[in-house]
Write a protein that holds these residues in place. Structure first.
Motif, PDB file in Angstrom:
ATOM      1  N   LEU A  36      -1.464  -2.852  -3.499  1.00 18.11           N
ATOM      2  CA  LEU A  36      -1.121  -1.552  -2.916  1.00 18.11           C
ATOM      3  C   LEU A  36      -2.213  -1.090  -1.944  1.00 18.11           C
ATOM      4  CD1 LEU A  36       0.579   1.021  -2.681  1.00 18.11           C
ATOM      5  CD2 LEU A  36      -0.573   1.863  -4.740  1.00 18.11           C
ATOM      6  N   VAL A  37      -3.465  -1.194  -2.362  1.00 16.99           N
ATOM      7  CA  VAL A  37      -4.574  -0.769  -1.495  1.00 16.99           C
ATOM      8  C   VAL A  37      -4.589  -1.602  -0.217  1.00 16.99           C
ATOM      9  CG1 VAL A  37      -7.097  -0.666  -1.301  1.00 16.99           C
ATOM     10  CG2 VAL A  37      -5.966   0.185  -3.363  1.00 16.99           C
ATOM     11  N   ASN A  38      -4.433  -2.925  -0.353  1.00 14.74           N
ATOM     12  CA  ASN A  38      -4.401  -3.791   0.836  1.00 14.74           C
ATOM     13  C   ASN A  38      -3.239  -3.432   1.753  1.00 14.74           C
ATOM     14  OD1 ASN A  38      -6.703  -5.250   0.231  1.00 14.74           O
ATOM     15  ND2 ASN A  38      -5.585  -6.847  -0.865  1.00 14.74           N
ATOM     16  N   ALA A  39      -2.071  -3.166   1.165  1.00 13.78           N
ATOM     17  CA  ALA A  39      -0.905  -2.793   1.970  1.00 13.78           C
ATOM     18  C   ALA A  39      -1.165  -1.498   2.728  1.00 13.78           C
ATOM     19  CB  ALA A  39       0.330  -2.648   1.083  1.00 13.78           C
ATOM     20  N   LEU A  40      -1.828  -0.549   2.099  1.00 19.43           N
ATOM     21  CA  LEU A  40      -2.126   0.719   2.763  1.00 19.43           C
ATOM     22  C   LEU A  40      -3.152   0.540   3.878  1.00 19.43           C
ATOM     23  CD1 LEU A  40      -2.115   3.104  -0.330  1.00 19.43           C
ATOM     24  CD2 LEU A  40      -0.336   2.852   1.425  1.00 19.43           C
ATOM     25  N   ALA A  93      -1.377  -1.210   6.706  1.00 18.26           N
ATOM     26  CA  ALA A  93      -0.445  -0.281   7.353  1.00 18.26           C
ATOM     27  C   ALA A  93      -1.205   0.696   8.256  1.00 18.26           C
ATOM     28  CB  ALA A  93       0.354   0.481   6.296  1.00 18.26           C
ATOM     29  N   ALA A  94      -2.360   1.139   7.795  1.00 18.63           N
ATOM     30  CA  ALA A  94      -3.167   2.039   8.620  1.00 18.63           C
ATOM     31  C   ALA A  94      -3.617   1.323   9.889  1.00 18.63           C
ATOM     32  CB  ALA A  94      -4.364   2.549   7.830  1.00 18.63           C
ATOM     33  N   ASP A  95      -4.047   0.059   9.742  1.00 14.15           N
ATOM     34  CA  ASP A  95      -4.470  -0.733  10.908  1.00 14.15           C
ATOM     35  C   ASP A  95      -3.330  -0.919  11.904  1.00 14.15           C
ATOM     36  OD1 ASP A  95      -6.977  -0.978   9.790  1.00 14.15           O
ATOM     37  OD2 ASP A  95      -6.667  -3.040   9.085  1.00 14.15           O
ATOM     38  N   GLU A  96      -2.126  -1.096  11.388  1.00 12.49           N
ATOM     39  CA  GLU A  96      -0.961  -1.362  12.238  1.00 12.49           C
ATOM     40  C   GLU A  96      -0.223  -0.081  12.631  1.00 12.49           C
ATOM     41  OE1 GLU A  96       1.395  -4.194  10.097  1.00 12.49           O
ATOM     42  OE2 GLU A  96      -0.259  -5.610   9.938  1.00 12.49           O
ATOM     43  N   LYS A  97      -0.774   1.055  12.261  1.00 10.06           N
ATOM     44  CA  LYS A  97      -0.186   2.368  12.603  1.00 10.06           C
ATOM     45  C   LYS A  97       1.200   2.562  11.994  1.00 10.06           C
ATOM     46  CE  LYS A  97      -3.598   3.223  15.577  1.00 10.06           C
ATOM     47  NZ  LYS A  97      -4.818   2.851  14.946  1.00 10.06           N
ATOM     48  N   ILE A  98       1.403   2.020  10.780  1.00 14.23           N
ATOM     49  CA  ILE A  98       2.683   2.189  10.090  1.00 14.23           C
ATOM     50  C   ILE A  98       2.461   2.745   8.683  1.00 14.23           C
ATOM     51  CG2 ILE A  98       3.963   0.454  11.416  1.00 14.23           C
ATOM     52  CD1 ILE A  98       3.478  -1.484   9.045  1.00 14.23           C
ATOM     53  N   GLU A 151       5.364   4.871   7.165  1.00  8.42           N
ATOM     54  CA  GLU A 151       6.498   4.071   6.715  1.00  8.42           C
ATOM     55  C   GLU A 151       6.184   3.356   5.399  1.00  8.42           C
ATOM     56  OE1 GLU A 151       5.176   3.974   9.737  1.00  8.42           O
ATOM     57  OE2 GLU A 151       6.750   4.233  11.231  1.00  8.42           O
ATOM     58  N   THR A 152       4.957   2.867   5.270  1.00  7.04           N
ATOM     59  CA  THR A 152       4.562   2.167   4.048  1.00  7.04           C
ATOM     60  C   THR A 152       4.538   3.116   2.862  1.00  7.04           C
ATOM     61  OG1 THR A 152       3.267   0.601   5.347  1.00  7.04           O
ATOM     62  CG2 THR A 152       2.772   0.737   2.991  1.00  7.04           C
ATOM     63  N   ILE A 153       3.992   4.290   3.046  1.00  6.62           N
ATOM     64  CA  ILE A 153       3.977   5.288   1.975  1.00  6.62           C
ATOM     65  C   ILE A 153       5.412   5.668   1.604  1.00  6.62           C
ATOM     66  CG2 ILE A 153       3.359   7.672   1.401  1.00  6.62           C
ATOM     67  CD1 ILE A 153       0.780   7.213   3.071  1.00  6.62           C
ATOM     68  N   ALA A 154       6.260   5.820   2.598  1.00  5.25           N
ATOM     69  CA  ALA A 154       7.667   6.158   2.328  1.00  5.25           C
ATOM     70  C   ALA A 154       8.352   5.046   1.540  1.00  5.25           C
ATOM     71  CB  ALA A 154       8.406   6.412   3.641  1.00  5.25           C
TER      72      ALA A 154
END
Length: 154
Positions: A57-61, A64-69, A72-75
């Protein structure tokens, strides 16, 4: 753990009230087994369940922050009713866990009795078993880049 406590948790009342549950204990005390069992019970009751590792989850967040998404990931994580999260990586499946009937790991004696049937036209989604995920491999380029940025910040 007392069977009455497991029975109460399996009713999903805490979930309906929006109360979190944190399982804490020594290694080998079957916390992950109980987490999967409670998630399975919730899924069988029609609850949308997702299993993940805290590190995933932390890696995905971060990614997602790096990719400006990030929104959407949190949603995407917010679309589930129950997020079951572990801190350790899953154990590989054993011969006992592969195949066989798909049923709840909670013994029938500890399961809540219910006379209510699911609504017509709906079917509960089966819970995803965290051991279905492939074993984590070497870090990818995004993870390495993130780690480098974090090292520079320190």
């Amino acid at each position: 753990m007392d069977a009455a406590v497991i029975h109460t948790l399996a009713t999903c009342e805490r979930l309906k009230k929006g109360l979190p549950l944190c399982l804490i204990g020594d290694s080998g005390t079957r916390k992950s087994h109980l987490l999967i069992a409670l998630g399975t019970e919730a899924a069988m009751a029609g609850v949308r369940v997702r299993y993940t590792l805290a590190t995933k989850l932390v890696n995905a967040l971060f990614e997602a922050a790096d990719e400006k998404i990030l929104t959407e990931t949190i949603a995407r994580y917010g679309r589930v009713d129950l997020l079951c999260m572990r801190t350790a990586s899953p154990s590989p499946p054993t011969s006992r866990s592969v195949g066989g009937p798909k049923r709840s790991p909670i013994p029938d004696s500890a399961r809540p009795s219910s006379t209510a049937s699911p609504s017509a036209g709906t079917s509960p989604r089966p819970a995803r078993n965290p051991t279905d995920s492939p074993a984590p491999g070497p870090p990818g380029p995004r993870t390495q880049a993130r780690d480098e940025v974090l090292r520079k910040r320190q």
